[in-house]
Scaffold this motif. Structure first.
Motif, PDB file in Angstrom:
ATOM      1  N   MET A  20       0.827  -1.204   0.000  1.00  0.00           N
ATOM      2  CA  MET A  20       0.000   0.000   0.000  1.00  0.00           C
ATOM      3  C   MET A  20       0.864   1.258   0.000  1.00  0.00           C
ATOM      4  N   LEU A  39      -6.024   5.897  -1.613  1.00  0.00           N
ATOM      5  CA  LEU A  39      -6.897   4.967  -0.875  1.00  0.00           C
ATOM      6  C   LEU A  39      -7.862   4.195  -1.773  1.00  0.00           C
ATOM      7  N   LEU A  82      -7.639   0.233  -2.102  1.00  0.00           N
ATOM      8  CA  LEU A  82      -8.023  -0.456  -0.858  1.00  0.00           C
ATOM      9  C   LEU A  82      -9.545  -0.432  -0.680  1.00  0.00           C
ATOM     10  N   GLU A 111      -4.724   3.035   6.799  1.00  0.00           N
ATOM     11  CA  GLU A 111      -5.380   1.984   6.015  1.00  0.00           C
ATOM     12  C   GLU A 111      -6.314   1.148   6.891  1.00  0.00           C
ATOM     13  N   HIS A 112      -5.925   0.893   8.143  1.00  0.00           N
ATOM     14  CA  HIS A 112      -6.785   0.113   9.048  1.00  0.00           C
ATOM     15  C   HIS A 112      -8.056   0.900   9.384  1.00  0.00           C
TER      16      HIS A 112
END
Lengths: 195, 98
Positions: free
Chosen positions: A1, A30, A33, A73-74
């Protein structure tokens, strides 16, 4: 990523100061994802594009609440997954899976499941996936999510915990129940096939 | 993953091996729509900052009106009593005069 040359903290700071170019960069960073998660957990009657847009609107609207304690990202994954669960919950009807509605390849998958205990033929993996999608559509959103994450995406308990926010005991119980329900639906289909 | 022979496990393992559809580029217009929504939400947020201040000002104004009304009402109630007292005093003085 992590893209080379992409400075996430600086980009976030610029987005918070209403910099449009930074918002565009963040979107582009983003998008893969979010699109991947949305596609994996998409309700039947919602388009990938609509749900992706909803997720991005939530991300931008709540960006001030992101404290930086976990990787972005989480945080984004959790927003995406929760949005998908909400969309799935809004879809009240859980379609019945009938043997008559299955494609030829899906029937072949069922035949192979009943005939042998061998691993599935590689050329039937796409049909297996479609069959699983149909069976998963019968389950409540949370059950569907846990099977998707653990069995289809191969994520660990820790990863599932991070994405969903559920504790490990809840995940284990939910996975156990979801598998039992899924097994029952598969059994019903195989029974129909043998008639 | 080990093959347990359970049909569900075998089905899930086969499904997990299926090739994934690539994500690709965002759909045309998606980025612009998301950014436009972000901009309009941001403008709403800016005006929303004024809202608590306006709410407090309104509450203050209402309190002021109520206080003023109460003050006026109190004065209105007291006036007749005073007038009666003065009139009564005038009568008493008149009666007491020889």
């Amino acid at each position: 990523m992590a893209e080379s040359g992409f400075d996430m903290p600086a980009c976030l700071e610029r987005v918070r100061q209403h910099d449009q170019d930074a918002a565009r960069e963040l979107f582009q960073h983003l998008h893969p994802l979010v699109a991947k998660l949305v596609r994996s957990h998409l309700p039947r009657r919602t388009s990938v594009e609509d749900l992706t847009q909803t997720v991005f609107m939530k991300i931008f609207a709540h960006l001030d609440q992101y404290a930086g304690k976990v990787p972005l990202e989480h945080w984004v994954a959790r927003i995406a997954v929760n949005s998908c669960i909400k969309a799935l919950q809004a879809e009240k009807i859980r379609p019945e899976v009938r043997h008559a509605d299955l494609s030829e390849e899906e029937v072949l998958v069922l035949e192979q499941l009943a005939a042998t205990t061998e691993e599935m033929r590689p050329d039937l993996s796409s049909a297996s996936r479609e069959l699983v999608e149909k069976l998963l559509a019968r389950l409540p959103p949370d059950d569907r999510l846990v099977i998707q994450l653990m069995n289809l995406e191969g994520r660990s308990l820790a990863e599932v915990r991070q994405i969903t926010g559920w504790n490990v005991a809840v995940i284990k119980v939910r996975a156990f129940r979801a598998r039992n329900k899924l097994r029952q639906h598969l059994r019903d289909l195989m029974k129909e096939q043998s008639l | 993953m080990k093959n347990s022979g359970d049909p569900l496990d075998r089905l899930l393992q086969a499904a997990a091996r299926a090739p994934r559809v690539g994500v690709g580029e965002p759909a045309p217009g998606l980025e612009s729509r998301c950014l436009a929504a972000w901009r309009s939400a941001r403008d709403t947020d800016d005006s929303a900052l004024l809202l608590p201040w306006l709410r407090r000002a309104l509450a203050g104004a209402v309190a002021l009106v109520l206080l003023s009304a109460a003050w006026n009402l109190g004065s209105a109630w007291q006036r007749p009593a005073t007038e009666v007292f003065f009139e009564d005093a005038a009568v008493q003085i008149a009666l007491n005069q020889p």
